[in-house]
Motif scaffolding. Structure first.
Motif, PDB file in Angstrom:
ATOM      1  N   PHE A 163      14.440  -1.366 -12.763  1.00 45.50           N
ATOM      2  CA  PHE A 163      14.700  -0.029 -13.300  1.00 45.50           C
ATOM      3  C   PHE A 163      16.187   0.172 -13.569  1.00 45.50           C
ATOM      4  CE2 PHE A 163      16.001   4.359 -12.442  1.00 45.50           C
ATOM      5  CZ  PHE A 163      15.305   5.018 -13.450  1.00 45.50           C
ATOM      6  N   LEU A 164      17.010  -0.289 -12.638  1.00 43.38           N
ATOM      7  CA  LEU A 164      18.466  -0.131 -12.784  1.00 43.38           C
ATOM      8  C   LEU A 164      18.958  -0.838 -14.039  1.00 43.38           C
ATOM      9  CD1 LEU A 164      21.192   0.817 -11.581  1.00 43.38           C
ATOM     10  CD2 LEU A 164      21.275  -1.362 -10.349  1.00 43.38           C
ATOM     11  N   HIS A 165      18.581  -2.100 -14.206  1.00 42.81           N
ATOM     12  CA  HIS A 165      19.052  -2.863 -15.370  1.00 42.81           C
ATOM     13  C   HIS A 165      18.506  -2.286 -16.665  1.00 42.81           C
ATOM     14  CE1 HIS A 165      21.205  -6.452 -13.787  1.00 42.81           C
ATOM     15  NE2 HIS A 165      20.592  -6.112 -12.661  1.00 42.81           N
ATOM     16  N   THR A 166      17.225  -1.955 -16.674  1.00 40.23           N
ATOM     17  CA  THR A 166      16.610  -1.443 -17.896  1.00 40.23           C
ATOM     18  C   THR A 166      17.247  -0.127 -18.329  1.00 40.23           C
ATOM     19  OG1 THR A 166      14.502  -2.459 -17.274  1.00 40.23           O
ATOM     20  CG2 THR A 166      14.443  -0.763 -18.973  1.00 40.23           C
ATOM     21  N   SER A 167      17.370   0.802 -17.403  1.00 42.31           N
ATOM     22  CA  SER A 167      17.905   2.124 -17.742  1.00 42.31           C
ATOM     23  C   SER A 167      19.382   2.071 -18.100  1.00 42.31           C
ATOM     24  CB  SER A 167      17.675   3.095 -16.586  1.00 42.31           C
ATOM     25  OG  SER A 167      18.307   2.627 -15.403  1.00 42.31           O
ATOM     26  N   VAL A 168      20.149   1.342 -17.294  1.00 42.75           N
ATOM     27  CA  VAL A 168      21.601   1.299 -17.545  1.00 42.75           C
ATOM     28  C   VAL A 168      21.897   0.612 -18.869  1.00 42.75           C
ATOM     29  CG1 VAL A 168      23.782   0.323 -16.771  1.00 42.75           C
ATOM     30  CG2 VAL A 168      22.279   1.471 -15.142  1.00 42.75           C
ATOM     31  N   TYR A 169      21.217  -0.507 -19.144  1.00 38.71           N
ATOM     32  CA  TYR A 169      21.509  -1.207 -20.390  1.00 38.71           C
ATOM     33  C   TYR A 169      20.982  -0.444 -21.598  1.00 38.71           C
ATOM     34  CZ  TYR A 169      23.380  -5.168 -17.853  1.00 38.71           C
ATOM     35  OH  TYR A 169      24.164  -5.951 -17.059  1.00 38.71           O
ATOM     36  N   ALA A 170      19.921   0.334 -21.419  1.00 34.09           N
ATOM     37  CA  ALA A 170      19.464   1.201 -22.509  1.00 34.09           C
ATOM     38  C   ALA A 170      20.517   2.271 -22.808  1.00 34.09           C
ATOM     39  CB  ALA A 170      18.132   1.854 -22.134  1.00 34.09           C
ATOM     40  N   ILE A 171      21.052   2.829 -21.726  1.00 32.18           N
ATOM     41  CA  ILE A 171      22.123   3.824 -21.901  1.00 32.18           C
ATOM     42  C   ILE A 171      23.354   3.180 -22.525  1.00 32.18           C
ATOM     43  CG2 ILE A 171      23.711   5.340 -20.653  1.00 32.18           C
ATOM     44  CD1 ILE A 171      21.441   5.820 -18.633  1.00 32.18           C
ATOM     45  N   LYS A 172      23.646   1.945 -22.092  1.00 33.66           N
ATOM     46  CA  LYS A 172      24.793   1.233 -22.655  1.00 33.66           C
ATOM     47  C   LYS A 172      24.632   1.030 -24.163  1.00 33.66           C
ATOM     48  CE  LYS A 172      27.116  -1.610 -19.176  1.00 33.66           C
ATOM     49  NZ  LYS A 172      27.450  -2.998 -18.809  1.00 33.66           N
ATOM     50  N   GLU A 173      23.422   0.617 -24.577  1.00 38.10           N
ATOM     51  CA  GLU A 173      23.184   0.395 -25.999  1.00 38.10           C
ATOM     52  C   GLU A 173      23.357   1.680 -26.788  1.00 38.10           C
ATOM     53  OE1 GLU A 173      22.767  -2.389 -27.588  1.00 38.10           O
ATOM     54  OE2 GLU A 173      22.885  -3.550 -25.733  1.00 38.10           O
ATOM     55  N   TYR A 174      22.873   2.777 -26.205  1.00 35.07           N
ATOM     56  CA  TYR A 174      23.049   4.075 -26.871  1.00 35.07           C
ATOM     57  C   TYR A 174      24.524   4.432 -26.974  1.00 35.07           C
ATOM     58  CZ  TYR A 174      22.984   9.123 -27.572  1.00 35.07           C
ATOM     59  OH  TYR A 174      23.220  10.388 -28.048  1.00 35.07           O
ATOM     60  N   LEU A 175      25.230   4.218 -25.872  1.00 39.64           N
ATOM     61  CA  LEU A 175      26.662   4.515 -25.873  1.00 39.64           C
ATOM     62  C   LEU A 175      27.411   3.611 -26.853  1.00 39.64           C
ATOM     63  CD1 LEU A 175      27.344   5.068 -22.061  1.00 39.64           C
ATOM     64  CD2 LEU A 175      27.218   6.791 -23.863  1.00 39.64           C
ATOM     65  N   LEU A 176      26.980   2.353 -26.926  1.00 38.41           N
ATOM     66  CA  LEU A 176      27.607   1.435 -27.869  1.00 38.41           C
ATOM     67  C   LEU A 176      27.468   1.951 -29.299  1.00 38.41           C
ATOM     68  CD1 LEU A 176      26.546  -2.095 -26.541  1.00 38.41           C
ATOM     69  CD2 LEU A 176      28.833  -1.105 -26.542  1.00 38.41           C
ATOM     70  N   GLU A 177      26.277   2.463 -29.623  1.00 42.58           N
ATOM     71  CA  GLU A 177      26.043   3.002 -30.960  1.00 42.58           C
ATOM     72  C   GLU A 177      26.944   4.205 -31.226  1.00 42.58           C
ATOM     73  OE1 GLU A 177      22.395   4.926 -33.614  1.00 42.58           O
ATOM     74  OE2 GLU A 177      21.992   3.999 -31.658  1.00 42.58           O
ATOM     75  N   ILE A 178      27.013   5.101 -30.237  1.00 47.00           N
ATOM     76  CA  ILE A 178      27.859   6.288 -30.382  1.00 47.00           C
ATOM     77  C   ILE A 178      29.328   5.888 -30.490  1.00 47.00           C
ATOM     78  CG2 ILE A 178      28.630   8.422 -29.281  1.00 47.00           C
ATOM     79  CD1 ILE A 178      25.758   8.485 -30.360  1.00 47.00           C
TER      80      ILE A 178
END
Length: 609
Positions: A163-178
């Protein structure tokens, strides 16, 4: 934007904080070690904390040679070690689990994805080992639970990691886009602020920052060269703006190729390019610039037209630490001298020009005060129907007598107002005061008299110009068709759709449009077709010339053109009986000039030159 780039950006921003955390952690571990010695906690934990404090202290002292990510790995590894020992020795099992989870969060957030997975894998193996050790009874004061229950705990911990890796890296990808979009917007904003979109060269602001930065380095023997592309306005008028743009692009390309790495090239205004260069002496920069212009001497062939690029050129030497604005004013003074005198050679700013520069700055300072305080005098010159002798109109003209400079020529102060970008506020003063005078003008010259006011191009296309004019018309209850705005062909160097839109709004308010100085531009005939104007003023240079058959033919052609388009024709600058008869003989009867009177102050009825 890649994950690697993201992590580099994150690590670079947290490095200072990591360097601050490490000594604090070292101090906390040391104090904890001392506190444990005086508590019931086993002394071995004091030794562990002392070792941790020593490790953190060592890392801090060599922090400049250790990569930030390595420092984070050390912190996380120590965390896992402390957490494992807390479990293994019993008594701190809940604290150990908390430390494991916090270290995983830190690893996933701060480390690269590969190292984050590695860190979580290590923590999972350690947690699995702890479960087995507890099951085998190797942990003092352990849970004492069955292997099945430990399997559940291990599974829950594994799910936590997923859960930690999935959620954090999903947030990271979103932040990367922004972040990527923000970075792109920043780059675009920077480009728009510091680069010229047409030629892709640095602009005025970029050149300014570059020179000021070098001034801070106390460098000497540096020169600013300005190349003014001659007759660009004419090119735009005779051909079209796209041809002028193509010429500017090609000019920039040739200059960039010729200059190479010798200097810093920028486009600082519509038709001006600037070169910042370091050479040993003045003679060298003049020789270099002449050589540059010689190489540039070939003609362009654009859109099937061959056109030679010619320049006015000026040079100014930079003083050590001299502010860019001062340097730029110096080179502009030299350039203005070259333009005014039609000099085709390089003009170097010198003591003689410096005196002119000082005088010019003094004039500009006084003009700023005069515009701010609105101390200009309005005078009115009659426009007379020579057939009836009736005054059919008056033109509002500005005059200025300064307390320091005395009486200043309109050519000088109007030019200064344009250079200082005070056109709009000055024009508003003239409009407001002339509109306020209109009732008195009617009392003096009759209710049908028309008022002509000169409008600069910048004022015409300024924001809320038509709103301001409409407000004045309402305020002073001026009848439809009584006001005429005199514009020059310079207005057409601006975006024509905007200019035509302003014309339409003015015509809707009953404002008449008059084309001033007709015959001096290269595209006057084109403007008769493209602009919705009401009147044409023959420039005084035609009136003052010796009367010849060629001149008469030219004037007759102008009169026939204005008749064909239904335009009123006015002659300005008529001073003598001979000039009056010459202009009347071609069918022009509305006359303005000293023959019928000099400009007068309305309140005094006095002539004012």
């Amino acid at each position: 934007m890649s994950q690697v780039f993201y992590n580099k950006r994150i690590l670079s921003r947290i490095e200072e904080r990591v360097n601050l955390i490490i000594p604090i952690a070292s101090l906390v571990a040391l104090l904890s070690s001392v506190a444990i010695l005086y508590s019931t906690i086993p002394v071995r934990f004091a030794y562990i904390d002392a070792v941790v404090a020593l490790i953190f202290a060592t890392v801090y002292f060599v922090r400049h040679v250790i990569h930030t990510e390595t420092k984070l790995m050390i912190i996380i590894s120590i965390g896992y070690g402390v957490g494992f020992l807390s479990f293994a020795d019993g008594g701190f099992s809940s604290a150990g689990l908390t430390i494991f989870m916090m270290c995983n969060v830190l690893a996933v957030l701060m480390l690269s994805r590969k190292r984050g997975f590695l860190s979580s894998g290590i923590s999972f193996v350690l947690f699995l080992m702890l479960g087995l050790m507890d099951y085998w009874g190797w942990i003092r004061n352990g849970y004492g639970i069955t292997l099945a229950k430990w399997a559940v705990n291990v599974l829950m911990y594994f799910l936590f990691l997923i859960f930690l890796h999935t959620s954090v890296y999903a947030i990271k990808e979103y932040l990367l886009e922004i972040i990527g979009k923000l970075e792109l917007n920043v780059q675009k904003s920077h480009y728009l602020a510091y680069f010229d979109r047409l030629t892709d060269l640095p602009n005025y602001e970029c050149l300014k920052e570059h020179i000021n930065e070098e001034h801070g380095q106390k460098l000497s023997s540096q020169y600013l060269v300005v190349l003014n592309l001659r007759n660009l306005r004419t090119v735009n008028s005779v051909y079209n703006e796209s041809f002028g743009d193509a010429m500017l692009i090609e000019t920039a390309s040739v200059l960039r190729r010729l200059i190479g790495g010798d200097g810093y090239l920028a486009r600082v205004s519509g038709n001006e390019f600037a070169l910042w260069i370091r050479l040993s002496e003045e003679a060298s920069v003049v020789e270099y610039t002449n050589h540059l212009l010689t190489q540039f001497g070939e003609k362009f062939e654009l859109e099937g037209v061959r056109k030679k690029a010619e320049f006015y050129c000026a040079v100014a030497r930079s003083g050590i630490g001299e502010d860019f604005s001062i340097l730029y004013k110096k080179v502009q003074t030299a350039l203005a001298y070259a333009k005014r005198n039609g000099i085709n050679e390089v003009v170097v700013f010198n003591q003689k020009l410096e005196a002119a520069y000082v005088e010019r700055e003094r004039l500009h300072d006084r003009v700023k005060v005069a515009v701010d305080e609105d101390v200009f005098t309005l005078v009115y010159q009659k426009q007379v129907n020579s057939n009836t002798g009736q005054v059919v109109g008056v033109e509002a003209l500005s005059r200025w007598e300064d307390v320091e400079l005395g009486q200043v020529s309109p050519a000088l102060f109007i030019d200064a107002i344009e250079i200082l970008n005070l056109d709009v506020i000055f024009g508003q003063h003239v409009l407001r005061r002339s509109f306020a005078d209109y009732r008195l003008l009617q009392e003096k010259y009759g209710s049908e008299v028309k008022l002509a006011v000169n409008i600069s191009p910048k004022q015409l296309i300024s924001e809320h110009f038509t709103d301001y004019v409409g407000g004045l018309i309402d305020q002073y209850a001026i009848e439809h068709g009584r006001i005429s705005f005199e514009i020059t062909e310079d207005v057409m160097i601006h975006e024509q759709t905007l200019v035509k839109s302003v014309f339409e709004q003015l015509k809707h308010m009953g404002i008449r449009i008059s084309l001033d100085d007709f015959g001096t531009g290269y595209s006057s005939l084109n403007h008769l077709v493209s602009l919705d104007i009401d009147a044409v003023k023959i420039d005084k240079t035609f009136i003052w010339q010796h009367n010849t058959p060629r001149l008469r033919t030219m004037l007759e052609m102008i009169r026939r053109l204005t008749d064909a388009y239904g335009l009123e024709l006015v002659a300005e600058g008529v001073e003598t009986e001979e000039q009056l008869e010459n202009i009347r003989s071609i069918g022009c009867y509305i006359i303005q000039g000293y023959y019928y009177g000099k400009p007068e102050r309305l309140e005094e009825g006095k002539e004012f030159k």
